[in-house]
Design an enzyme around this catalytic site. Sequence first.
Site, PDB file in Angstrom:
ATOM      1  CD1 TRP A  84      -1.401  -2.195   1.978  1.00 11.08           C
ATOM      2  CD2 TRP A  84      -3.246  -1.056   0.708  1.00 11.08           C
ATOM      3  NE1 TRP A  84      -2.435  -3.171   1.538  1.00 11.08           N
ATOM      4  CE2 TRP A  84      -3.729  -2.859   0.627  1.00 11.08           C
ATOM      5  CE3 TRP A  84      -3.392  -0.369  -0.472  1.00 11.08           C
ATOM      6  CZ2 TRP A  84      -4.851  -2.995   0.133  1.00 11.08           C
ATOM      7  CZ3 TRP A  84      -5.110  -1.174  -0.892  1.00 11.08           C
ATOM      8  CH2 TRP A  84      -5.592  -2.067  -1.081  1.00 11.08           C
ATOM      9  CE  LYS A 109      -9.695   0.785  -1.074  1.00 14.63           C
ATOM     10  NZ  LYS A 109      -9.788   1.571   0.732  1.00 14.63           N
ATOM     11  CG  ASP A 316     -33.601  -2.152 -13.229  1.00 16.49           C
ATOM     12  OD1 ASP A 316     -34.765  -2.790 -13.050  1.00 16.49           O
ATOM     13  OD2 ASP A 316     -33.227  -1.195 -13.029  1.00 16.49           O
ATOM     14  CD  GLU A 371     -38.197  -2.831 -14.960  1.00 17.07           C
ATOM     15  OE1 GLU A 371     -38.942  -2.717 -14.321  1.00 17.07           O
ATOM     16  OE2 GLU A 371     -36.901  -2.218 -15.193  1.00 17.07           O
TER      17      GLU A 371
END
Length: 642
Positions: A84, A109, A316, A371
């Site tokens: 890190w 990250k 969706d 949808e």
Amino acid sequence: MPIDEKAILNRDAWLEPFLPAIAHRYQLFEKWKNTIQEHEGGYDSFTKGFLKFGFNVNDDASVTYREWAPNAIEAVLIGDFNDWHRTSHPLKKDKSPGVCAIPHDSKLKISMILPSGERIERLPAWIKRVTQDLSVSAVYDARFWNPLPESRYVFKNKAPPKPRSVRIYEAHCRHFEFTADILPRIKALGYNTIQLMAIMEHAYYASFGYQVTSFFAASSRFGTPEDLKELIDTAHGLGLTVLLDVVHSHACKNVLDGLNLFDGTDHLYFHEGSRGRHELWDSRLFNYGSHEVLRFLLSNLRFWIEEYQFDGFRFDGVTSMMYVHHGIGTGFSGGYHEYFGGGVDQEGVIYLMLANDAMHALFPNIITIAEDVSGMPLLSAPTDIGGIGFDYRLSMAIPDKWIKLLKHVADDAWDVGDIVHTLTNRRHLEKSIAYAESHDQALVGDKTIAFWLMDKEMYTNMSKLTEMTTIISRGLALHKMIRLIVHGLGGEGYLNFEGNEFGHPEWLDFPREGNGNSFQYARRQWNVVDDPNLRYKFLNDFDAAMNHLDAQYNWLDSPQAWVSLKHDVDKVVVFERADYRVGIDVAGDYKIVLSSDDKQYGGFENVDVNVTFTTTAMEWNGRKNWLQVYLPPRTCIVLAKV
């Protein structure tokens, strides 16, 4: 290329005043398509963004990482692999990407410094694997997924041919259980397509998968990426087409484990300000007019097809995408101007056209389903005539109609003409998927059709060893009838949510604060349908018979049914569909091929299925012939020509 006005008006003559608006929409679509061709080399190159962005392994086993974060003035890749360290692996802006060696399953990250001097850390936007340790934190960890070759799943089966009649089994699954236990059930029930929900990673379990945080990551709740690949491969081996319930209508507003404020700005992937926020869903809204956002979303679709071998998508929240008001507080009953006026989000519509056009061009056999509650014309018409390009739309008014009736009207007072109107009220030459109920009715806060019909007696009188009460008898009969008339009359495809085929005896609920994060109801009780002493098996077997009969006679793949009788006093509906007619236009002898009154489906066997019915050559209800049938109360039958 101009729109095909003749083809459009052949579908809907009421669209003539709006041809200029459709033409303008099509011009915007072509402009984007030409831009992609000119600057990106076309759809094929543009939709491979996942091979450029995120993490990619090079031939020498080194790893390349690239990210879109224009607001960052410095960026560093940090993780387990470098303890890190916030300076050891810097990224270079607008130059060659960072290259390094990263062990499989390392946590990662991106650490960025903003113009203000603030340091922020985010999960990579194109990450393909994230996990969550609930005992430590509610925030996800990004992981570099790169197993050894011998540990990678190798697909064994080719996708089946595109189904002629789409019979969809909608499911929220745990991969390791679903593959071994549920896929064979789906095959036996006669479904040929499965639609998987909540696959894209989402932080809030109870969102049913509709608050996506990592768009390229399969949810770690259900196993590893290899587990999902095995599920899809096994389904293909059984002849099942597999669709992904894809959520491109919005994104979770989470910052630390989502796309929100990714590079410190409000407007990277989303519109800034109020336009970028959905007031009811409490989520972020994509900027479909952004070149890089289009790359991200179109590449996302291709990724799920190529990496996991999905065969298509159910999109969706399409209504939210197509209108600036997102359908909130709008009934869509004021006329066609609602579909082409200032309430339309042209950028959202163009994105859907590009998505359908690109995916169908690259993968001709895929299926896309929309949808949409608005009834947008040309939604499931090809893009090359000016349509939006979906293969099917969901007939969302149908389940609403059944719940409304079951809540407020006794079945002997149902208006059969109104029911038939709801089932047949769909746009000419645009295919639709019919369903009696979906996951919405199975969730806590609502009740399934079986629950509305039988309620508490499902817990006390569904045993064959107990008395067949009036409520159970009525409930079983209407459950079968509702399904058959929806299947036969409602659309060109059919959908069922898992467990509803046998009248699952309780709702579905996911771990959330309101239930103490309990998994108790995050399940389907397959044991009740497997118990030969319970009546759930009757509904299950009728569902299977209905599907297998469609596989034989292909009514879903036939033109819309001819309804020859809607008798509101007798409560009888007669309709013809597919090659073998019922009702009767074609003279001859007919036999019963399915009766909801059979004992094997929990009926009373008042209908003799061995009787042959011969037509009489006399016009009746607008048909050339008629035949006389015995039809007991709350019974539906299907006849076929001998």
